[in-house]
Write a protein that holds these residues in place. Structure first.
Motif, PDB file in Angstrom:
ATOM      1  N   TYR A 116      55.666 -32.745 -20.076  1.00  0.00           N
ATOM      2  CA  TYR A 116      56.865 -33.569 -20.196  1.00  0.00           C
ATOM      3  C   TYR A 116      58.114 -32.727 -19.960  1.00  0.00           C
ATOM      4  CZ  TYR A 116      60.314 -36.773 -22.194  1.00  0.00           C
ATOM      5  OH  TYR A 116      61.408 -37.583 -22.376  1.00  0.00           O
ATOM      6  N   LEU A 117      58.117 -31.488 -20.468  1.00  0.00           N
ATOM      7  CA  LEU A 117      59.262 -30.597 -20.244  1.00  0.00           C
ATOM      8  C   LEU A 117      59.427 -30.295 -18.746  1.00  0.00           C
ATOM      9  CD1 LEU A 117      59.041 -28.027 -23.176  1.00  0.00           C
ATOM     10  CD2 LEU A 117      60.804 -29.739 -22.774  1.00  0.00           C
ATOM     11  N   ALA A 118      58.309 -30.087 -18.038  1.00  0.00           N
ATOM     12  CA  ALA A 118      58.380 -29.824 -16.592  1.00  0.00           C
ATOM     13  C   ALA A 118      58.915 -31.044 -15.860  1.00  0.00           C
ATOM     14  CB  ALA A 118      57.001 -29.448 -16.068  1.00  0.00           C
ATOM     15  N   GLU A 119      58.526 -32.231 -16.294  1.00  0.00           N
ATOM     16  CA  GLU A 119      59.014 -33.461 -15.660  1.00  0.00           C
ATOM     17  C   GLU A 119      60.521 -33.602 -15.856  1.00  0.00           C
ATOM     18  OE1 GLU A 119      58.747 -38.237 -16.477  1.00  0.00           O
ATOM     19  OE2 GLU A 119      57.006 -37.019 -17.026  1.00  0.00           O
ATOM     20  N   ILE A 120      61.009 -33.328 -17.058  1.00  0.00           N
ATOM     21  CA  ILE A 120      62.452 -33.409 -17.316  1.00  0.00           C
ATOM     22  C   ILE A 120      63.196 -32.361 -16.494  1.00  0.00           C
ATOM     23  CG2 ILE A 120      64.233 -33.025 -19.062  1.00  0.00           C
ATOM     24  CD1 ILE A 120      62.399 -34.305 -21.083  1.00  0.00           C
ATOM     25  N   ALA A 121      62.661 -31.152 -16.433  1.00  0.00           N
ATOM     26  CA  ALA A 121      63.321 -30.088 -15.667  1.00  0.00           C
ATOM     27  C   ALA A 121      63.401 -30.454 -14.183  1.00  0.00           C
ATOM     28  CB  ALA A 121      62.576 -28.771 -15.849  1.00  0.00           C
ATOM     29  N   ARG A 122      62.356 -31.028 -13.623  1.00  0.00           N
ATOM     30  CA  ARG A 122      62.361 -31.415 -12.213  1.00  0.00           C
ATOM     31  C   ARG A 122      63.292 -32.596 -11.966  1.00  0.00           C
ATOM     32  NH1 ARG A 122      56.569 -31.745  -9.690  1.00  0.00           N
ATOM     33  NH2 ARG A 122      57.868 -31.788  -7.856  1.00  0.00           N
ATOM     34  N   ARG A 123      63.307 -33.575 -12.885  1.00  0.00           N
ATOM     35  CA  ARG A 123      64.112 -34.779 -12.689  1.00  0.00           C
ATOM     36  C   ARG A 123      65.598 -34.525 -12.922  1.00  0.00           C
ATOM     37  NH1 ARG A 123      62.782 -38.623 -17.087  1.00  0.00           N
ATOM     38  NH2 ARG A 123      64.341 -37.384 -18.158  1.00  0.00           N
ATOM     39  N   ASP A 124      65.942 -33.867 -14.024  1.00  0.00           N
ATOM     40  CA  ASP A 124      67.343 -33.726 -14.399  1.00  0.00           C
ATOM     41  C   ASP A 124      67.993 -32.459 -13.854  1.00  0.00           C
ATOM     42  OD1 ASP A 124      67.025 -36.088 -15.793  1.00  0.00           O
ATOM     43  OD2 ASP A 124      66.794 -35.123 -17.747  1.00  0.00           O
ATOM     44  N   TYR A 125      67.219 -31.406 -13.696  1.00  0.00           N
ATOM     45  CA  TYR A 125      67.827 -30.124 -13.327  1.00  0.00           C
ATOM     46  C   TYR A 125      67.355 -29.619 -11.956  1.00  0.00           C
ATOM     47  CZ  TYR A 125      68.981 -30.384 -18.239  1.00  0.00           C
ATOM     48  OH  TYR A 125      69.451 -30.802 -19.452  1.00  0.00           O
ATOM     49  N   TYR A 126      66.594 -30.420 -11.227  1.00  0.00           N
ATOM     50  CA  TYR A 126      66.146 -30.132  -9.864  1.00  0.00           C
ATOM     51  C   TYR A 126      65.362 -28.812  -9.757  1.00  0.00           C
ATOM     52  CZ  TYR A 126      69.473 -33.825  -8.904  1.00  0.00           C
ATOM     53  OH  TYR A 126      70.163 -35.010  -8.907  1.00  0.00           O
ATOM     54  N   TYR A 127      64.539 -28.552 -10.732  1.00  0.00           N
ATOM     55  CA  TYR A 127      63.664 -27.387 -10.634  1.00  0.00           C
ATOM     56  C   TYR A 127      62.482 -27.769  -9.750  1.00  0.00           C
ATOM     57  CZ  TYR A 127      65.989 -24.653 -14.241  1.00  0.00           C
ATOM     58  OH  TYR A 127      66.890 -23.910 -14.946  1.00  0.00           O
ATOM     59  N   ALA A 128      62.012 -26.817  -8.967  1.00  0.00           N
ATOM     60  CA  ALA A 128      60.898 -27.081  -8.056  1.00  0.00           C
ATOM     61  C   ALA A 128      59.785 -26.072  -8.305  1.00  0.00           C
ATOM     62  CB  ALA A 128      61.372 -26.980  -6.620  1.00  0.00           C
ATOM     63  N   LYS A 129      58.614 -26.494  -7.952  1.00  0.00           N
ATOM     64  CA  LYS A 129      57.467 -25.580  -8.028  1.00  0.00           C
ATOM     65  C   LYS A 129      57.572 -24.629  -6.839  1.00  0.00           C
ATOM     66  CE  LYS A 129      54.411 -28.915 -10.223  1.00  0.00           C
ATOM     67  NZ  LYS A 129      53.174 -29.679 -10.114  1.00  0.00           N
ATOM     68  N   PRO A 130      56.927 -23.500  -6.916  1.00  0.00           N
ATOM     69  CA  PRO A 130      56.991 -22.569  -5.779  1.00  0.00           C
ATOM     70  C   PRO A 130      56.487 -23.229  -4.490  1.00  0.00           C
ATOM     71  CG  PRO A 130      55.915 -21.537  -7.669  1.00  0.00           C
ATOM     72  CD  PRO A 130      56.147 -22.965  -8.029  1.00  0.00           C
ATOM     73  N   GLY A 131      57.308 -23.141  -3.421  1.00  0.00           N
ATOM     74  CA  GLY A 131      56.946 -23.696  -2.123  1.00  0.00           C
ATOM     75  C   GLY A 131      57.290 -25.165  -1.993  1.00  0.00           C
ATOM     76  N   GLU A 132      57.978 -25.758  -2.921  1.00  0.00           N
ATOM     77  CA  GLU A 132      58.299 -27.185  -2.904  1.00  0.00           C
ATOM     78  C   GLU A 132      59.770 -27.365  -2.542  1.00  0.00           C
ATOM     79  OE1 GLU A 132      56.931 -30.622  -5.875  1.00  0.00           O
ATOM     80  OE2 GLU A 132      58.422 -29.304  -6.761  1.00  0.00           O
ATOM     81  N   ILE A 133      60.084 -28.402  -1.730  1.00  0.00           N
ATOM     82  CA  ILE A 133      61.462 -28.690  -1.341  1.00  0.00           C
ATOM     83  C   ILE A 133      61.852 -30.028  -1.974  1.00  0.00           C
ATOM     84  CG2 ILE A 133      63.033 -29.155   0.567  1.00  0.00           C
ATOM     85  CD1 ILE A 133      61.154 -27.507   2.316  1.00  0.00           C
ATOM     86  N   ILE A 134      63.054 -30.066  -2.587  1.00  0.00           N
ATOM     87  CA  ILE A 134      63.515 -31.282  -3.261  1.00  0.00           C
ATOM     88  C   ILE A 134      64.618 -31.905  -2.423  1.00  0.00           C
ATOM     89  CG2 ILE A 134      64.659 -32.183  -5.307  1.00  0.00           C
ATOM     90  CD1 ILE A 134      63.332 -29.972  -6.901  1.00  0.00           C
ATOM     91  N   PHE A 135      64.468 -33.195  -2.126  1.00  0.00           N
ATOM     92  CA  PHE A 135      65.474 -33.962  -1.409  1.00  0.00           C
ATOM     93  C   PHE A 135      66.115 -34.933  -2.394  1.00  0.00           C
ATOM     94  CE2 PHE A 135      62.427 -32.793   1.861  1.00  0.00           C
ATOM     95  CZ  PHE A 135      63.271 -32.232   2.799  1.00  0.00           C
ATOM     96  N   ASP A 136      67.444 -34.888  -2.550  1.00  0.00           N
ATOM     97  CA  ASP A 136      68.158 -35.802  -3.459  1.00  0.00           C
ATOM     98  C   ASP A 136      68.597 -37.006  -2.658  1.00  0.00           C
ATOM     99  OD1 ASP A 136      69.420 -36.942  -5.591  1.00  0.00           O
ATOM    100  OD2 ASP A 136      71.225 -35.692  -5.452  1.00  0.00           O
ATOM    101  N   LEU A 137      68.012 -38.141  -2.960  1.00  0.00           N
ATOM    102  CA  LEU A 137      68.335 -39.380  -2.248  1.00  0.00           C
ATOM    103  C   LEU A 137      69.306 -40.246  -3.050  1.00  0.00           C
ATOM    104  CD1 LEU A 137      64.774 -40.245  -0.967  1.00  0.00           C
ATOM    105  CD2 LEU A 137      66.609 -39.106   0.270  1.00  0.00           C
ATOM    106  N   GLY A 138      69.818 -39.759  -4.122  1.00  0.00           N
ATOM    107  CA  GLY A 138      70.752 -40.513  -4.956  1.00  0.00           C
ATOM    108  C   GLY A 138      70.015 -41.297  -6.028  1.00  0.00           C
ATOM    109  N   ASP A 139      70.799 -42.066  -6.736  1.00  0.00           N
ATOM    110  CA  ASP A 139      70.242 -42.857  -7.828  1.00  0.00           C
ATOM    111  C   ASP A 139      69.568 -44.093  -7.245  1.00  0.00           C
ATOM    112  OD1 ASP A 139      69.619 -43.746 -10.321  1.00  0.00           O
ATOM    113  OD2 ASP A 139      71.644 -44.405 -10.850  1.00  0.00           O
ATOM    114  N   ALA A 140      68.331 -44.288  -7.546  1.00  0.00           N
ATOM    115  CA  ALA A 140      67.568 -45.405  -7.002  1.00  0.00           C
ATOM    116  C   ALA A 140      68.036 -46.731  -7.573  1.00  0.00           C
ATOM    117  CB  ALA A 140      66.090 -45.216  -7.289  1.00  0.00           C
ATOM    118  N   ASP A 141      68.711 -46.717  -8.681  1.00  0.00           N
ATOM    119  CA  ASP A 141      69.145 -47.952  -9.313  1.00  0.00           C
ATOM    120  C   ASP A 141      70.582 -48.317  -8.968  1.00  0.00           C
ATOM    121  OD1 ASP A 141      66.724 -48.203 -10.540  1.00  0.00           O
ATOM    122  OD2 ASP A 141      67.337 -47.137 -12.359  1.00  0.00           O
TER     123      ASP A 141
END
Length: 165
Positions: A116-141
């Motif tokens: 759950y902590l990893a999910e929050i870190a990825r969602r709120d703070y844009y942390y990525a796993k090694p070799g992963e690229i994060i694309f911010d598409l904005g708020d879906a809502d």
């Protein structure tokens, strides 16, 4: 039966003494009445006639007593309703605090889970796993995305509804 005690005054003593002297001097055939010296003798009592205002006075005293007893009763009743109202408000505040406490405890337990902590870190703070690229598409809502998917025209936020900037 009421009794009255006779007390002898000095004049009465003198009169009795003179009576005794005269009685001794002449013989009499009459029967002597017993003398009550300092003893109580019965007094006949007559019932007093009822007074006119007695019933009114008793009714007035009764009403006054009820009024005097009723004032503290009314104060107590108003105080008890106020206490009951305060109790209900306090009970509602307590129930809300208990619900909030349960929610915080559940969140605390969830925060103990590493996934759950990893999910929050990825969602709120844009942390990525090694070799992963994060694309911010904005708020879906967001409202603009909703309007776009429903084939509504999206207006420029800098332009007002009347077309002026």
């Amino acid at each position: 039966m009421n009794y009255r005690v006779e007390s002898k005054t000095p004049e009465r003593k003198v009169l009795e003494f003179q009576q005794l002297r005269s009685d001794r001097a002449r013989p009499s055939n009459r029967v002597q009445e017993p003398q009550f010296r300092g003893m109580a003798e019965p007094i006949e009592s007559k019932p007093s006639p009822p007074k006119k205002g007695r019933k009114f006075a008793l009714a007035f005293i009764g009403a006054a007593a009820l009024a005097l007893a009723g004032i503290p009763l009314l104060r107590t009743m108003s105080h008890s309703t106020e206490v009951a109202r305060n109790f209900e408000q306090t009970q509602q505040a307590h129930n809300q605090a208990v619900q909030q406490n349960r929610a915080v405890q559940q969140e605390y337990l969830r925060l103990q889970d590493p996934e759950y902590l990893a999910e929050i870190a990825r969602r709120d703070y844009y942390y990525a796993k090694p070799g992963e690229i994060i694309f911010d598409l904005g708020d879906a809502d967001s409202q603009a995305d909703t309007d776009l998917f429903q084939n509504k025209s999206v207006t420029d936020p800098a332009v007002d509804d009347d077309g002026s900037e």
